[in-house]
Motif scaffolding. Sequence first.
Motif, PDB file in Angstrom:
ATOM      1  N   ALA A 366       0.841  -1.199   0.000  1.00  0.00           N
ATOM      2  CA  ALA A 366       0.000   0.000   0.000  1.00  0.00           C
ATOM      3  C   ALA A 366       0.877   1.251   0.000  1.00  0.00           C
ATOM      4  O   ALA A 366       2.023   1.240   0.468  1.00  0.00           O
ATOM      5  CB  ALA A 366      -0.917  -0.004   1.213  1.00  0.00           C
ATOM      6  N   ALA A 367       0.321   2.358  -0.496  1.00  0.00           N
ATOM      7  CA  ALA A 367       1.074   3.610  -0.597  1.00  0.00           C
ATOM      8  C   ALA A 367       1.537   4.085   0.771  1.00  0.00           C
ATOM      9  O   ALA A 367       2.636   4.628   0.921  1.00  0.00           O
ATOM     10  CB  ALA A 367       0.209   4.671  -1.277  1.00  0.00           C
ATOM     11  N   GLU A 368       0.690   3.877   1.790  1.00  0.00           N
ATOM     12  CA  GLU A 368       1.093   4.303   3.126  1.00  0.00           C
ATOM     13  C   GLU A 368       2.287   3.507   3.617  1.00  0.00           C
ATOM     14  O   GLU A 368       3.190   4.051   4.263  1.00  0.00           O
ATOM     15  CB  GLU A 368      -0.075   4.165   4.107  1.00  0.00           C
ATOM     16  CG  GLU A 368       0.278   4.648   5.523  1.00  0.00           C
ATOM     17  CD  GLU A 368      -0.851   4.458   6.510  1.00  0.00           C
ATOM     18  OE1 GLU A 368      -0.668   4.820   7.696  1.00  0.00           O
ATOM     19  OE2 GLU A 368      -1.921   3.943   6.108  1.00  0.00           O
ATOM     20  N   PHE A 369       2.307   2.200   3.332  1.00  0.00           N
ATOM     21  CA  PHE A 369       3.431   1.368   3.751  1.00  0.00           C
ATOM     22  C   PHE A 369       4.719   1.861   3.083  1.00  0.00           C
ATOM     23  O   PHE A 369       5.777   1.948   3.717  1.00  0.00           O
ATOM     24  CB  PHE A 369       3.169  -0.097   3.398  1.00  0.00           C
ATOM     25  CG  PHE A 369       4.200  -1.051   3.952  1.00  0.00           C
ATOM     26  CD1 PHE A 369       3.982  -1.707   5.141  1.00  0.00           C
ATOM     27  CD2 PHE A 369       5.412  -1.273   3.280  1.00  0.00           C
ATOM     28  CE1 PHE A 369       4.935  -2.579   5.662  1.00  0.00           C
ATOM     29  CE2 PHE A 369       6.359  -2.129   3.785  1.00  0.00           C
ATOM     30  CZ  PHE A 369       6.113  -2.792   4.984  1.00  0.00           C
ATOM     31  N   ARG A 370       4.638   2.188   1.805  1.00  0.00           N
ATOM     32  CA  ARG A 370       5.817   2.702   1.099  1.00  0.00           C
ATOM     33  C   ARG A 370       6.338   3.970   1.772  1.00  0.00           C
ATOM     34  O   ARG A 370       7.546   4.115   2.020  1.00  0.00           O
ATOM     35  CB  ARG A 370       5.459   3.005  -0.361  1.00  0.00           C
ATOM     36  CG  ARG A 370       5.392   1.802  -1.282  1.00  0.00           C
ATOM     37  CD  ARG A 370       4.840   2.216  -2.657  1.00  0.00           C
ATOM     38  NE  ARG A 370       5.574   3.319  -3.238  1.00  0.00           N
ATOM     39  CZ  ARG A 370       6.416   3.222  -4.272  1.00  0.00           C
ATOM     40  NH1 ARG A 370       6.607   2.029  -4.830  1.00  0.00           N
ATOM     41  NH2 ARG A 370       7.026   4.281  -4.753  1.00  0.00           N
ATOM     42  N   ALA A 371       5.439   4.882   2.078  1.00  0.00           N
ATOM     43  CA  ALA A 371       5.859   6.146   2.667  1.00  0.00           C
ATOM     44  C   ALA A 371       6.451   5.940   4.056  1.00  0.00           C
ATOM     45  O   ALA A 371       7.478   6.548   4.409  1.00  0.00           O
ATOM     46  CB  ALA A 371       4.680   7.103   2.728  1.00  0.00           C
ATOM     47  N   ARG A 372       5.802   5.079   4.850  1.00  0.00           N
ATOM     48  CA  ARG A 372       6.327   4.855   6.200  1.00  0.00           C
ATOM     49  C   ARG A 372       7.634   4.047   6.161  1.00  0.00           C
ATOM     50  O   ARG A 372       8.496   4.222   7.032  1.00  0.00           O
ATOM     51  CB  ARG A 372       5.275   4.153   7.059  1.00  0.00           C
ATOM     52  CG  ARG A 372       4.053   5.045   7.338  1.00  0.00           C
ATOM     53  CD  ARG A 372       3.208   4.529   8.472  1.00  0.00           C
ATOM     54  NE  ARG A 372       2.067   5.417   8.723  1.00  0.00           N
ATOM     55  CZ  ARG A 372       2.149   6.532   9.455  1.00  0.00           C
ATOM     56  NH1 ARG A 372       3.301   6.871  10.009  1.00  0.00           N
ATOM     57  NH2 ARG A 372       1.075   7.292   9.634  1.00  0.00           N
ATOM     58  N   ALA A 373       7.782   3.174   5.179  1.00  0.00           N
ATOM     59  CA  ALA A 373       9.053   2.459   5.028  1.00  0.00           C
ATOM     60  C   ALA A 373      10.171   3.437   4.662  1.00  0.00           C
ATOM     61  O   ALA A 373      11.305   3.338   5.164  1.00  0.00           O
ATOM     62  CB  ALA A 373       8.921   1.370   3.966  1.00  0.00           C
ATOM     63  N   ALA A 374       9.854   4.407   3.782  1.00  0.00           N
ATOM     64  CA  ALA A 374      10.849   5.424   3.436  1.00  0.00           C
ATOM     65  C   ALA A 374      11.205   6.268   4.656  1.00  0.00           C
ATOM     66  O   ALA A 374      12.375   6.634   4.861  1.00  0.00           O
ATOM     67  CB  ALA A 374      10.314   6.307   2.300  1.00  0.00           C
TER      68      ALA A 374
END
Length: 991
Positions: A366-374
């Motif tokens: 999910a897009a949120e996971f990508r952002a929080r992983a970054a």
Amino acid sequence: MIPATRNGLLLIGVLFHVVYLRSIFDIYFRSPLVHGMTPHRVGLAAPAKRLVLFVADGLRADKIYEPYHNATSGATEELAPFLLGKLRTEASWGVSHTRVPTESRPGHVAAIAGFYEDVSAVTKGWKMNPVEFDSLFNESRHTWSFGSPDILPMFAHGTSDNSRMDTFMYPPEFENFSGNGDRLDTWVFDEAERFFGRAAAPGAELNTMMHQDQVVFFFHLLGIDSNGHGFKPYSNEYLGNIRHIDRGIKHLVEQFEAFYGNDGKTAYVFTADHGMNDRGAHGDGHPDNTRTPLIVWGAGAARTPPGPAGQVASGHDGFSSGWGLERYARKDVNQADIAPLMASLIGVNFPLNSVGTLPLDYLDVAAEFRARAALTNALQVLEQYRVKHDEKQHTEMFFSPYALLHQPANSPEHMLARIRRSIDMQQYAQAESECAQLIRLSIEGLRYFQRYDWLLLRSIVSLGYLGWIVHSLLFIFRSYVLSGQAGAGTEKATGQTTSRSAAHQSQHAGWIAAVGGLVFAALATMFFRQGSPAMYYAYAAFPVYFWTDALQHGPLVQHIATSYSRATSRWRPLAFAAGYVLVLEALVYAYFDRRVYTAAFVVLAVAWPLGVSARFRRQHGPLLAMWVGSCLLTSVFTLLPVERNDHLGLVVAGGALIALSGLGAWHFSAAFTLPPPGVSGARARQAVATDRLVILCQTLLVALATVLGPLTSKETEWRGYLPRAHQAACWAILVVATLVPLVHGAGRGRAARDQHFLYRLVTIYLGFAAPFVLLTVSYESLFYLAYSVVLLLWLAIERALYHEQAEQLLLAPARDAPRLSRLAQHSTPLLASARRLGLSDMRTGIMFLFFVNVAFFGTGNVASLASFSLDSVYRLITVFDPFLMSALLLFKIFIPFFLVSAVFGVLNRSLELPPFSLFLFVLSTTDVMTVNFFFLVRDDGSWLDIGMSISHFCISGLFVLFTIVLFVLSHALVGSVLIPPPAGSSVKKQR
């Protein structure tokens, strides 16, 4: 004060250079790793419960991706159909770019721990943990690893809990380069089969552990690397091993899916630690070594859909143009980026020392996971910056923060607030961009603090090297140029030298010493306040000592200047000195471009015959003609590539020519083989016959090595192993041939004292020729022959020039007496009470330095050991043993130095120079090169450049030690020999 004796100067020189050799590691290569950071992980549910990591050691990217043309069937096929099938259907893929040193340990550390090998490890070796570091395995709940005993233990030792990682390793003796390496991978796959068998047992504890989340399975596949070393990357063994691991991985994946009931929670990563060049070597920064494959599929991995037919997808370049994968987007990464990717997939803490940037395009989340992983990635890198910032702020007296992260708008706190606000507002792309910027600035900040002390330390070290040059030159001027006793540098003249040193001291020496002490005290106080390492005090002590001493000896400097001002041709010393420095600078450039040596040989071939007198050219025309031919012939070798494939024809040709030269030496040896003193008649003839028989036996050993070396290479290739009888024969030739020149005549017995210098040099030449031929894989033996000839001709011409000058002085008319008196003081002991160093000796010194450098770079680039093929040592050892293999390789590299040291030892005696005087002159001036290399040391960019810059500095910095070793070696090899003058000379024979 300037040392009163030669040995005192040498002791200071050795101590100084050993201490300063470490300076680049304290300045350029201090460990970037910091400790005490807070760990960070993505705060959302991870897409995978487990990770399976396959590392194909030594696999080049192009060899697995490109189609293979089967010469037998004529068909084009894929070597890894399973992995490429995953690439086309459910994987993200690309090229993982590694850094030098492209070795197994650094590559695995980068991929699994997320940081490029700690540069301080160059002082501790690449095998085991030189520093403590965090890794993916340490952050996992449990890791099971299978593979080589060279790799697995370093990660097992690095875990915070030893019970967290299990290792399954084959015995070290399995790593034998003479057979097919795929048996190593077969062992791994078979062991994995047994592992699943144990896990499948009802109620097994292993089964329960394997069903936990955040577990890792690591399979290290060494077979490809072994086959690349043994058979080259284009061989059937190397390419066949790719097929082998593809089948093995397919079977393992099927086992994993069956064991976990196809739950879709397993992530798979396939990569390599480094590649391999066409010579079967790695270690440097050649693209074949730095480009490795990366294929990621399974839980959480993004699929790469094919693009429209006829269009090239993003990421492709000329490198991948022929792979047939143009429709699938190529996503290249840096090797350190793999660690945060794997940590994100299974939801563990990012490795604390990781500097990798998470490749978001590889994630199907999910897009949120990508952002929080970054954001997690940015926090983890920023944490390292903060620790480094606080350390420096606490210790530095005049602290200056990193400007780009110290601005109010760009402070870490403001940037993190903007990132979190973007995530809260669901502006995920904006958050990812800001995270990338924060990661970049944090890494640059780490770099800034890594270089914080550079200006001060580099200034101190530079003053140290320049101080040593001045210090040693003052000793040489006092002892060998201005002194009435040229031998005053020896212990016999200690009293005289001490009194002269005192006479040359300034009347303000005490005040100068006090000022020097205050300067050192100020530096020491600053180092103590900053908690600097103890070596910093030593770095500061040497320049203070050298320059204080130079200022104290102002009268000596004034005496030198006065002597120069009274000279009739003041331009000549300046021209010689300027030319000498230019030659040193040219030798610096030659470290980067070997063609400089070719140009130098051509200049020597033309300029030296033209620079001698017309009378000398008439008397020694054949000698000069041979000099021209040998220089032009030797000049060819530094034009040849250092990266060379096996060429057994050249090996045989070189060995045969050396054997023929040995037969020629034996034929003419009656002219330079002498009986022991006081022996005549039959005993004398018997002694001469025995000495001549030694030359014949040495020639026979060369012939045997010429046959046996290529034969063992072919038999290893045909049979897949090295026959024990041939291996034993190779070792016997190497040991016996090496011992002959060391035992026969190098001692202090009667026979040794009576050997003619030419006979001694011939036995040394033939003695080391056999092991050199045995360790040759291409044109090296031809170089050995040409190099030996040009050294012998150099010796002959220098001797002839010296004795011609001496005879001219003896036969000159009386009206030239004033001029001859001046020449006698600087040129020859025939008219003066002692021999002094003169301008002509500067030429001899620079030629010695030139030939030493040619020995380094004649057949390879010693700054990159990857340019020296390991294939030759396979004739002596096939089981992987890095220490013995390196020792054999270094022995081969050093053999030309044995020759030049022996020739120079004879030349030093022929020119009737005080012992070690010319060596002292050379070693006192070569630090001009060292200063160049000190500022050329690199700790960024290509690791090929980094490794070469370290090697260049170490070679030049250790030259003082190397010169001493060469001097001792020349005495050990040459022993006591008779050195008669050239034919027709009126000078008496000398020992």
